[in-house]
Design a protein around this motif. Structure first.
Motif, PDB file in Angstrom:
ATOM      1  N   MET A  42      44.048  -9.718  35.975  1.00 32.26           N
ATOM      2  CA  MET A  42      43.467  -9.610  34.643  1.00 32.26           C
ATOM      3  C   MET A  42      44.201 -10.470  33.617  1.00 32.26           C
ATOM      4  N   THR A  43      43.425 -11.151  32.775  1.00 30.81           N
ATOM      5  CA  THR A  43      43.925 -11.926  31.642  1.00 30.81           C
ATOM      6  C   THR A  43      43.119 -11.520  30.411  1.00 30.81           C
ATOM      7  N   GLU A  44      43.593 -11.916  29.242  1.00 28.34           N
ATOM      8  CA  GLU A  44      42.834 -11.584  28.035  1.00 28.34           C
ATOM      9  C   GLU A  44      41.428 -12.193  28.048  1.00 28.34           C
ATOM     10  N   PRO A  45      41.256 -13.488  28.364  1.00 28.62           N
ATOM     11  CA  PRO A  45      39.890 -14.024  28.399  1.00 28.62           C
ATOM     12  C   PRO A  45      38.989 -13.318  29.416  1.00 28.62           C
ATOM     13  N   LEU A  46      39.525 -12.978  30.584  1.00 30.76           N
ATOM     14  CA  LEU A  46      38.701 -12.288  31.575  1.00 30.76           C
ATOM     15  C   LEU A  46      38.295 -10.906  31.087  1.00 30.76           C
ATOM     16  N   ALA A  47      39.219 -10.173  30.477  1.00 24.94           N
ATOM     17  CA  ALA A  47      38.877  -8.851  29.946  1.00 24.94           C
ATOM     18  C   ALA A  47      37.787  -8.967  28.882  1.00 24.94           C
ATOM     19  N   PHE A  48      37.928  -9.951  27.985  1.00 22.87           N
ATOM     20  CA  PHE A  48      36.966 -10.131  26.905  1.00 22.87           C
ATOM     21  C   PHE A  48      35.598 -10.524  27.443  1.00 22.87           C
ATOM     22  N   GLY A  49      35.557 -11.429  28.420  1.00 23.35           N
ATOM     23  CA  GLY A  49      34.285 -11.900  28.960  1.00 23.35           C
ATOM     24  C   GLY A  49      33.613 -10.889  29.862  1.00 23.35           C
ATOM     25  N   ILE A  50      34.377 -10.273  30.758  1.00 19.58           N
ATOM     26  CA  ILE A  50      33.803  -9.247  31.624  1.00 19.58           C
ATOM     27  C   ILE A  50      33.317  -8.069  30.786  1.00 19.58           C
ATOM     28  N   GLY A  51      34.044  -7.766  29.702  1.00 19.09           N
ATOM     29  CA  GLY A  51      33.644  -6.696  28.804  1.00 19.09           C
ATOM     30  C   GLY A  51      32.572  -7.090  27.806  1.00 19.09           C
ATOM     31  N   SER A  52      32.056  -8.328  27.904  1.00 14.65           N
ATOM     32  CA  SER A  52      30.996  -8.822  27.016  1.00 14.65           C
ATOM     33  C   SER A  52      31.342  -8.566  25.559  1.00 14.65           C
ATOM     34  N   GLY A  53      32.540  -9.027  25.166  1.00 16.62           N
ATOM     35  CA  GLY A  53      33.039  -8.713  23.833  1.00 16.62           C
ATOM     36  C   GLY A  53      32.454  -9.532  22.704  1.00 16.62           C
ATOM     37  N   LEU A  54      31.899 -10.700  23.002  1.00 16.41           N
ATOM     38  CA  LEU A  54      31.402 -11.581  21.945  1.00 16.41           C
ATOM     39  C   LEU A  54      30.110 -11.026  21.347  1.00 16.41           C
ATOM     40  N   PHE A  55      30.046 -10.961  20.027  1.00 18.76           N
ATOM     41  CA  PHE A  55      28.875 -10.366  19.390  1.00 18.76           C
ATOM     42  C   PHE A  55      28.847 -10.777  17.923  1.00 18.76           C
ATOM     43  N   TYR A  56      27.749 -10.434  17.248  1.00 13.04           N
ATOM     44  CA  TYR A  56      27.678 -10.536  15.788  1.00 13.04           C
ATOM     45  C   TYR A  56      26.656  -9.523  15.306  1.00 13.04           C
ATOM     46  N   ILE A  57      27.004  -8.824  14.237  1.00 13.40           N
ATOM     47  CA  ILE A  57      26.054  -7.899  13.626  1.00 13.40           C
ATOM     48  C   ILE A  57      26.378  -7.773  12.144  1.00 13.40           C
ATOM     49  N   ILE A  58      25.344  -7.673  11.325  1.00 17.51           N
ATOM     50  CA  ILE A  58      25.502  -7.382   9.900  1.00 17.51           C
ATOM     51  C   ILE A  58      24.561  -6.232   9.559  1.00 17.51           C
ATOM     52  N   LEU A  59      25.103  -5.184   8.945  1.00 16.74           N
ATOM     53  CA  LEU A  59      24.316  -4.025   8.542  1.00 16.74           C
ATOM     54  C   LEU A  59      24.515  -3.823   7.040  1.00 16.74           C
ATOM     55  N   SER A  60      23.572  -4.301   6.268  1.00 13.53           N
ATOM     56  CA  SER A  60      23.700  -4.242   4.808  1.00 13.53           C
ATOM     57  C   SER A  60      23.656  -2.819   4.288  1.00 13.53           C
ATOM     58  N   VAL A  61      23.008  -1.911   5.027  1.00 14.27           N
ATOM     59  CA  VAL A  61      22.877  -0.529   4.562  1.00 14.27           C
ATOM     60  C   VAL A  61      24.145   0.280   4.820  1.00 14.27           C
ATOM     61  N   VAL A  62      25.041  -0.246   5.661  1.00 20.63           N
ATOM     62  CA  VAL A  62      26.320   0.431   5.934  1.00 20.63           C
ATOM     63  C   VAL A  62      27.413  -0.337   5.202  1.00 20.63           C
ATOM     64  N   LYS A  63      28.132   0.331   4.324  1.00 22.27           N
ATOM     65  CA  LYS A  63      29.143  -0.344   3.517  1.00 22.27           C
ATOM     66  C   LYS A  63      30.546  -0.005   4.010  1.00 22.27           C
ATOM     67  N   VAL A  64      31.369  -1.041   4.133  1.00 23.22           N
ATOM     68  CA  VAL A  64      32.797  -0.906   4.425  1.00 23.22           C
ATOM     69  C   VAL A  64      33.539  -1.662   3.330  1.00 23.22           C
ATOM     70  N   ASN A  65      34.424  -0.987   2.617  1.00 22.79           N
ATOM     71  CA  ASN A  65      35.097  -1.592   1.469  1.00 22.79           C
ATOM     72  C   ASN A  65      34.096  -2.170   0.469  1.00 22.79           C
ATOM     73  N   ASN A  66      32.991  -1.425   0.252  1.00 17.91           N
ATOM     74  CA  ASN A  66      31.957  -1.770  -0.738  1.00 17.91           C
ATOM     75  C   ASN A  66      31.226  -3.071  -0.430  1.00 17.91           C
ATOM     76  N   ALA A  67      31.186  -3.441   0.831  1.00 16.21           N
ATOM     77  CA  ALA A  67      30.454  -4.638   1.243  1.00 16.21           C
ATOM     78  C   ALA A  67      29.791  -4.347   2.593  1.00 16.21           C
ATOM     79  N   PRO A  68      28.796  -5.159   2.994  1.00 15.88           N
ATOM     80  CA  PRO A  68      28.093  -4.871   4.255  1.00 15.88           C
ATOM     81  C   PRO A  68      29.034  -4.832   5.453  1.00 15.88           C
ATOM     82  N   LEU A  69      28.700  -3.958   6.394  1.00 15.31           N
ATOM     83  CA  LEU A  69      29.439  -3.927   7.651  1.00 15.31           C
ATOM     84  C   LEU A  69      29.109  -5.187   8.437  1.00 15.31           C
TER      85      LEU A  69
END
Length: 339
Positions: free
Chosen positions: A30-57
């Motif tokens: 196991m390496t960090e890149p393998l853990a990240f890739g096998i775990g399908s870690g890459l993503f993007y999401i924006i949720l304007s209705v959910v606020k974190v620190n008064n800004a969109p999640l």
């Protein structure tokens, strides 16, 4: 009591926890890149209705806990995960684990994490660390994003394990279960393909406009409207949130793309298909553009850039990035069918 445990510094906390715990359990490949890739870690999401620190999640990675869970499951490694209503029971479960001579990972909030620099402490509850020992009232901490080991008192650890707010950890601890048979290279090969296909799905095929490459494009379009719609102060705070989640939470947008590029490069050793190397470079290019976008956003936030044209440039950068990642994932989808 200190366990015989190797501290491994990594770019991102959950990757590091996954690597450290799996290596400790005997998965030496196991390496960090393998853990990240096998775990399908890459993503993007924006949720304007959910606020974190008064800004969109905004998030540049999959849900907390999923990288570890998916990586383990893809390799046939059982996962033990516990949450608690009682602070006393949470501490008791951790202490019992340590008395067995075994480490445990915790999801925590960073606001009260005393060994973090003050500028990195804000209300974010999806940090991960490993507890590897206890001496008196102090717990010995292996935090993968730190260079060395640290300590937290029982009160300090309890405070971050039971932080309030979005993604509240509720005393969560987790670790690999018993591995009955050694993880083979053939299992790694199959797990790589599974991880790639899942990541392709998450970035290309989620319906709507808020996730994956569609979410990146949507954010780019929205940024162009923020100055007029929100006013300067709020628009700048939204951009600050984007930069914070990209550059300060783990490795964020650009860094995750670099790690994913390294994953595809390391996957080539298991699947010698040369297109993986070209795709690795494409994700590295996307990472570079995310870093350029962060510089542009920081310039607006700090007041060096103030015009609508500056917001338009920022928006166009994200739209460009969405195109780069859509192309890369579309090509990766085709390549995955041959692995």
């Amino acid at each position: 009591m200190k366990l015989d445990f190797e501290h491994i510094q990594t770019a991102h906390c959950e990757n590091g926890v996954s690597v450290s715990l799996l290596k400790h359990a005997g998965v030496q490949q196991m390496t960090e890149p393998l853990a990240f890739g096998i775990g399908s870690g890459l993503f993007y999401i924006i949720l304007s209705v959910v606020k974190v620190n008064n800004a969109p999640l905004i998030s540049f990675r999959t849900m907390p806990g999923k990288i570890f869970q998916r990586t383990c499951q893809s390799l046939g490694v059982p996962v033990v995960r516990k949450k608690f209503l009682s602070k006393e029971k949470a501490q008791q479960a951790l202490d019992e684990r340590l008395e067995q001579g075994l480490p445990a990972a915790c999801q925590v909030g960073v606001y009260y994490l005393t060994y973090f620099p003050k500028e990195y402490r804000f209300h974010f509850n999806a940090h991960n660390l490993i507890v590897i020992g206890k001496e008196g009232d102090n717990y010995l901490i292996s935090d993968p994003v730190m260079e060395g080991l640290h300590t937290l008192s029982s009160y300090e650890l309890e405070r971050v394990r039971f932080a309030k707010g979005p993604l509240a950890p509720r005393g969560q601890l987790y670790y690999p279960g018993t591995i009955t048979n050694p993880v083979t290279d053939e299992q790694i090969k199959r797990a790589i393909v599974k991880g790639i296909k899942r990541n392709v799905r998450d970035m290309l095929n989620i319906p709507g406009f808020f996730a994956g490459v569609s979410g990146i494009q949507h954010t780019g379009k929205k940024i162009k409207t923020w100055k007029d719609k929100l006013g300067d102060d709020k628009a700048r705070s939204y951009l600050a949130q984007l930069v914070r989640m990209q550059e300060e939470i783990g490795t964020g947008g650009g860094g995750f793309r670099f790690i994913y590029g390294a994953f595809l490069q390391q996957s080539h050793a298991y699947h010698p298909v040369d297109e993986l190397l070209d795709l690795s470079q494409q994700f590295t290019k996307a990472g570079d553009r995310w870093r350029d976008a962060a510089i542009q956003a920081a310039g607006i936030y700090k007041g060096r850039l103030q015009s609508q044209a500056d917001y338009d440039v920022m928006g166009d950068m994200l739209i460009e990035i969405a195109g780069l990642e859509k192309k890369a994932f579309t090509e990766l989808k085709a390549v995955s069918k041959r692995l």
